[in-house]
Design a protein around this motif. Sequence first.
Motif, short mmCIF file in Angstrom:
data_model
loop_
_atom_site.label_atom_id
_atom_site.label_comp_id
_atom_site.label_asym_id
_atom_site.label_seq_id
_atom_site.Cartn_x
_atom_site.Cartn_y
_atom_site.Cartn_z
N ASN A 30 0.82 -1.22 0.00
CA ASN A 30 0.00 0.00 0.00
C ASN A 30 0.85 1.27 0.00
O ASN A 30 0.31 2.38 -0.09
N ILE A 31 2.18 1.11 0.10
CA ILE A 31 3.09 2.25 0.04
C ILE A 31 3.81 2.22 -1.30
O ILE A 31 4.41 1.20 -1.66
N GLN A 32 3.75 3.33 -2.03
CA GLN A 32 4.44 3.39 -3.31
C GLN A 32 5.87 3.90 -3.11
O GLN A 32 6.09 5.00 -2.60
N VAL A 33 6.82 3.07 -3.50
CA VAL A 33 8.24 3.42 -3.38
C VAL A 33 8.73 4.01 -4.69
O VAL A 33 8.51 3.44 -5.77
N HIS A 34 9.39 5.15 -4.58
CA HIS A 34 9.99 5.82 -5.73
C HIS A 34 11.50 5.89 -5.53
O HIS A 34 11.98 6.00 -4.41
N ILE A 35 12.24 5.85 -6.63
CA ILE A 35 13.69 6.03 -6.61
C ILE A 35 14.04 7.11 -7.63
O ILE A 35 13.56 7.08 -8.76
N ALA A 36 14.88 8.05 -7.20
CA ALA A 36 15.31 9.13 -8.10
C ALA A 36 16.83 9.23 -8.11
O ALA A 36 17.47 9.15 -7.06
N CYS A 37 17.39 9.41 -9.30
CA CYS A 37 18.83 9.57 -9.50
C CYS A 37 19.09 10.78 -10.38
O CYS A 37 18.18 11.31 -11.02
N ILE A 38 20.35 11.16 -10.45
CA ILE A 38 20.74 12.27 -11.32
C ILE A 38 21.06 11.79 -12.73
O ILE A 38 20.80 12.49 -13.70
N THR A 39 21.61 10.58 -12.87
CA THR A 39 22.03 10.10 -14.19
C THR A 39 21.39 8.76 -14.53
O THR A 39 21.04 7.97 -13.66
N ILE A 58 8.52 -0.67 -7.94
CA ILE A 58 9.21 0.60 -7.68
C ILE A 58 9.07 1.50 -8.90
O ILE A 58 9.18 1.03 -10.03
N LYS A 59 8.82 2.78 -8.66
CA LYS A 59 8.78 3.77 -9.75
C LYS A 59 10.12 4.52 -9.79
O LYS A 59 10.65 4.89 -8.75
N TYR A 60 10.63 4.73 -10.99
CA TYR A 60 11.96 5.32 -11.16
C TYR A 60 11.86 6.70 -11.81
O TYR A 60 11.02 6.94 -12.67
N HIS A 61 12.79 7.57 -11.40
CA HIS A 61 12.81 8.94 -11.91
C HIS A 61 14.26 9.40 -12.14
O HIS A 61 15.17 9.02 -11.39
N ILE A 62 14.44 10.23 -13.15
CA ILE A 62 15.68 10.98 -13.33
C ILE A 62 15.39 12.43 -12.94
O ILE A 62 14.43 13.03 -13.45
N LEU A 63 16.16 12.99 -12.04
CA LEU A 63 15.96 14.37 -11.64
C LEU A 63 16.36 15.29 -12.80
O LEU A 63 17.51 15.28 -13.23
N PRO A 64 15.44 16.07 -13.33
CA PRO A 64 15.77 16.91 -14.48
C PRO A 64 16.76 18.01 -14.11
O PRO A 64 16.65 18.64 -13.06
N LEU A 65 17.74 18.20 -14.97
CA LEU A 65 18.76 19.24 -14.81
C LEU A 65 18.98 19.89 -16.16
O LEU A 65 18.75 19.27 -17.21
N PRO A 66 19.45 21.13 -16.18
CA PRO A 66 19.82 21.74 -17.47
C PRO A 66 20.81 20.85 -18.20
O PRO A 66 21.70 20.26 -17.58
N LEU A 67 20.68 20.77 -19.52
CA LEU A 67 21.48 19.85 -20.31
C LEU A 67 22.98 20.07 -20.10
O LEU A 67 23.74 19.11 -20.02
N ILE A 68 23.40 21.32 -19.99
CA ILE A 68 24.82 21.60 -19.82
C ILE A 68 25.34 21.04 -18.49
O ILE A 68 26.47 20.55 -18.40
N ILE A 69 24.49 21.09 -17.46
CA ILE A 69 24.87 20.54 -16.14
C ILE A 69 24.88 19.02 -16.21
O ILE A 69 25.81 18.36 -15.70
N TYR A 70 23.87 18.43 -16.85
CA TYR A 70 23.79 16.97 -16.97
C TYR A 70 25.02 16.43 -17.70
O TYR A 70 25.64 15.45 -17.27
N ASN A 71 25.38 17.07 -18.81
CA ASN A 71 26.54 16.63 -19.58
C ASN A 71 27.83 16.76 -18.78
O ASN A 71 28.73 15.92 -18.89
N TYR A 72 27.92 17.80 -17.97
CA TYR A 72 29.11 17.98 -17.12
C TYR A 72 29.22 16.83 -16.12
O TYR A 72 30.30 16.28 -15.90
N ILE A 73 28.10 16.46 -15.52
CA ILE A 73 28.09 15.37 -14.54
C ILE A 73 28.49 14.06 -15.20
O ILE A 73 29.24 13.27 -14.63
N ILE A 74 27.98 13.81 -16.40
CA ILE A 74 28.33 12.59 -17.11
C ILE A 74 29.84 12.50 -17.32
O ILE A 74 30.45 11.44 -17.18
N GLN A 75 30.46 13.64 -17.62
CA GLN A 75 31.88 13.65 -17.93
C GLN A 75 32.77 13.71 -16.69
O GLN A 75 33.80 13.05 -16.62
N HIS A 76 32.34 14.51 -15.70
CA HIS A 76 33.21 14.79 -14.56
C HIS A 76 32.70 14.23 -13.23
O HIS A 76 33.41 14.29 -12.23
N GLY A 77 31.50 13.71 -13.22
CA GLY A 77 30.94 13.23 -11.96
C GLY A 77 30.27 14.35 -11.20
O GLY A 77 30.42 15.53 -11.52
#
Length: 375
Positions: A30-39, A58-77
């Motif tokens: 009866n409890i809905q579990v959600h998981i959210a990540c950055i990448t 479980i329901k899954y989500h990606i936390l939306p970020l500006p594309l330039i920030i998302y790409n930076y995280i992909i490359q640099h963590g």
Amino acid sequence: MHVLFSYIAQPHQTLHSLPIAIAIAQDYPNIQVHIACITEKHLTYIKSIVALYPNTNIKYHILPLPLIIYNYIIQHGTNAPLKVLALYLNRSFFNQFSAIIVPERTTLLLKKFGVQNPKLIWTRHGAGDRAIGFSRDVRKFDFILTAGKKIEYRLLKQKSIRPGHYQTGIYAKFDIIHKLQQNKQPILFTNNKPIILYNPHFKRCFSSWHKFGLQILEQFSRQDQYNLIFAPHFRLFYPPSPKDIKAFQVYQQYHNILIDLGSEHSVDMTYTLAAHLYLGDVSSQSSEFLVKPRPCVFLNAHRVHWKNDKNYISWRLGQVVSSPHHIIKVIDEAFKLQKNFIQLQKSYIRNTFGTLNSPTAHIGAKAIVNYLKRT
């Protein structure tokens, strides 16, 4: 009721709370579990773990970020400012849940960002002795899960937890590790020689790597008595750059040296379970290593006066040396002296984790749900 397990930090923290997410999803339909990540990469890793538990809703989500920030995280963590930005930009998303369960402390900033609806619950990550795990801001969490009596006592003494707002005896990572161990384990070496795990910390002020590391690797490259796994704290090379990877390629020629700058095996206890001796400084991985008592050698690279310092209790459990010289002889001696440390190690593990005889994720899940129902 909707609860969110949020992962805004590096993947090494994931296994400390994910088993509890799975347990809530299994035990409380009866409890809905959600998981959210950055990448997407992090979320894919989480889904691969959840897949070990069929029919887990479980329901899954990606936390939306500006594309330039998302790409930076992909490359640099990710890093501290980026974690803060992810929280701020997604504050409306976070505010819709009954509870947000996290293994890190940065999420406490949500309260400053006006997110008032959810209860904030901390599962901690790791069970080491350093002061960072006992920061006084943890009192701002509504509910906390702790491992053993050692952590409970220290948090109570500094008034960071209070009765009714915490549960002791939870180290859910071990549940996942037990599940993973049931699957086929990787073959690390093609011989039966003892395995040494060198696991330096990522912070320069604590780490032996910057002063001792290359000398230690060099000594292991000149011997054939031991196998060496060099698997530093996940954040030391996070993420490994092409320059980092190239610098370590020289060790590929040695059949008895394995270099891992940050794979899944460096965070899922593959190496701590496989090794016969732990070589490092102050990482909480030494605590996880000692669930099965074995020799330890601690590297005091900064000449700390540690004997009466509660942040270095683990150093009482093995040899402590202040020089990288003759490290092979030091390791030889540590195996011979292990009988002097076995009882100390067993006592430390009991105090750190409590019982290791049964899973704890479901206990943690029950504690969280009961707290949410009464508040």
